[in-house]
Design an enzyme around this catalytic site. Structure first.
Site, PDB file in Angstrom:
ATOM      1  N   GLU A 121       0.874  -1.179   0.000  1.00  0.00           N
ATOM      2  CA  GLU A 121       0.000   0.000   0.000  1.00  0.00           C
ATOM      3  C   GLU A 121       0.904   1.219   0.000  1.00  0.00           C
ATOM      4  OE1 GLU A 121      -1.390   3.135   1.619  1.00  0.00           O
ATOM      5  OE2 GLU A 121      -2.474   1.994   3.162  1.00  0.00           O
TER       6      GLU A 121
ATOM      7  N   CYS B 287      -1.666   8.972   3.418  1.00  0.00           N
ATOM      8  CA  CYS B 287      -1.534   8.546   2.022  1.00  0.00           C
ATOM      9  C   CYS B 287      -2.732   8.957   1.179  1.00  0.00           C
ATOM     10  CB  CYS B 287      -1.324   7.034   1.948  1.00  0.00           C
ATOM     11  SG  CYS B 287      -2.632   6.079   2.717  1.00  0.00           S
TER      12      CYS B 287
END
Length: 482
Positions: free
Chosen positions: A250, A284
């Site tokens: 990720e 993120c």
């Protein structure tokens, strides 16, 4: 808050806190106060071998434990973390810099993940299927992969450990975790909760460190799979080193928030501001780009400036603060570079754009709004990871979608519109892993599969819900000849 003086920390290996075998160490400095709060040892190859060996041994036994017992353990871990929320949250804020209220929410969510994945695991079913050969019977089931090497970032220290370890334990895996060098303390302290819950020795091992430690972990022959959350650049290096090992990656996002002509501008502005100040923008899925159609540009900018009045930069232990310090000089320097580059290219800094003087450290960055951001600027093209709302103007809806997809990163995006047609269009055509309609790019739910879109430099696999359990398991097939 004072840490009562620096402490010498240990690793957590095979169920106990232990000293490292080397002599090197590094200091953990609080971004909040600037004080030296701890010294942490640097792992040696012998320390890593010890942790991986303990994990391999423990995993072989844990794989034979039935799923109901694994689920019971995960529930106990969740309960023990909950008992320690206040203590862990204060420690996390001290080493990470985010407001205390955010840290409390992080720790509570980490506990929730263990409860959630306990329930997911007992419902992870295989299937039977017909064979073209009438004398055969075929079925599938899920088996653990083995020992996972987990590398987590500094923005959500315990929560992102839980995102891997909770589903990993529930599916029969063991773990060697490398938390980041600058935020290892919350994770190490949390191991007290795991011990109290009765986690078998060796199933979780903690070796904080920097890049060399992570590289050695990824390459270790005893590591069967890799779980990583962090930047795309680091993710690419990890994958090159990992080879054909199973992985969940990720990586970076550059979250576009699109504001169409029919949007609720006040709601969109609040979402953009929230997506930029949560964890000081060090997320993120932060609002890294706001793409607004020209017809409502001026009204939207005015709404953003009004919403920004509610952002309070200051001591993260003060309940009135909702924007704490950045975590480290690297991300602060990146903000400096991105703002300077945008300004040189003609962008207009409407608010902030600099570090606040007179604070305990130089890591307190003013909430920033930049308008007329060129699409080729660093602020548009790279993940800034700071408290900034970069505003880009689109001609119309088609142009907005083009700009949203004109980027190498595709993690999570958002669109504000009252049109169901437009909402479905952006959900289906925006090249990101998740599209949020009429809410922040920072929306996340523990039961939501989260990860990047294909061919976008944001990784693969999913964090959240049953999908992580599937990614951390081997699908096996059995065939019997009658």
């Amino acid at each position: 808050m004072s840490s009562n003086g620096p402490a010498r920390h240990q690793f957590f290996i095979n169920g106990a806190y232990v000293d490292g075998s080397g002599t090197e160490g590094y200091d953990v400095i609080s971004p909040v106060t600037g004080e030296h709060v701890a010294t942490v040892p640097v792992p040696t190859a012998a320390d890593l071998d010890r942790a991986v060996g303990a994990a391999n041994t423990a995993q072989r036994a844990w794989a034979r434990v039935n799923v109901w017992q694994r689920a019971e353990l995960c529930h106990r871990i969740g309960d023990e973390i909950t008992k320690r929320v206040d203590e862990l949250a204060r420690l996390q804020t001290l080493e990470q810099g985010k407001p205390l209220a955010e840290s409390v929410a992080d720790i509570e969510e980490a506990a929730q993940l263990f409860h959630l994945h306990a329930e997911d695991a007992v419902r992870l079913h295989g299937e039977t299927m017909p064979s073209t050969d009438g004398t055969k019977r075929m079925w599938t089931f899920y088996a653990p992969v083995g020992t996972w090497g987990i590398i987590t970032p500094w923005n959500f220290p315990l929560l992102m450990l839980a995102e891997f370890v909770a589903p990993g334990l529930a599916t029969g895996n063991a773990h060697v975790v490398k938390p980041p060098a600058n935020t290892p303390l919350t994770v190490l302290k949390a191991m007290e909760a795991f011990v109290a819950a009765g986690v078998p020795e060796g199933l979780i091992n903690i070796l904080p460190g920097e890049g060399a430690t992570g590289d050695a972990l990824v390459r270790h022959d005893g590591i069967d799979a890799i779980g990583f959350i962090g930047s795309s650049a680091t993710g690419a290096k990890i994958q090159a080193a990992a080879g054909l090992k199973r992985s969940i990656m990720e990586c970076s996002g550059n979250g576009p928030l699109v504001v169409l002509e029919d949007a609720d501008l006040a709601a969109a502005a609040k979402a953009a501001v929230y997506g930029a100040y949560l964890c000081a923008g060090q997320v993120c899925c932060a609002t890294e780009r706001v793409i607004v159609v020209d017809a409502v540009h001026d009204a939207f900018v005015a709404a953003v400036l009004r919403a920004a009045e509610d952002v309070v930069l200051g001591d993260p232990f003060d309940a009135a603060t909702n924007l704490g310090s950045l975590n480290n000089e690297g991300v602060a320097a990146k903000m400096d570079r991105h703002i300077a580059d945008a300004h040189e290219r003609g962008a207009k800094v409407l608010l902030g754009g600099k570090r606040r003087v007179g604070m305990p450290t130089e890591l307190y960055y003013e909430f920033t709004v930049v308008d007329e951001v060129p699409v080729d600027s660093l602020l548009s093209r790279e993940e800034s990871f700071g408290p900034v709302v970069p505003i880009i103007t689109a001609v119309d809806e088609d142009d907005a979608l083009r700009l949203a997809n004109d980027d190498k990163l595709g993690l999570q995006g958002a669109v504000f519109t009252r049109s169901m047609r437009a909402a479905y269009r952006f959900v289906e055509e925006m090249a990101v892993g998740q599209v949020v309609v009429n809410d922040s790019t920072c929306f996340w739910d523990v039961n939501m599969p989260f990860g990047g879109a294909g061919n976008r430099g944001t990784g693969w696999g999913r964090i959240g819900g049953k999908h992580t359990l599937l990614d951390m398991s081997d699908l096996r097939t059995g065939v019997i000849n009658l």
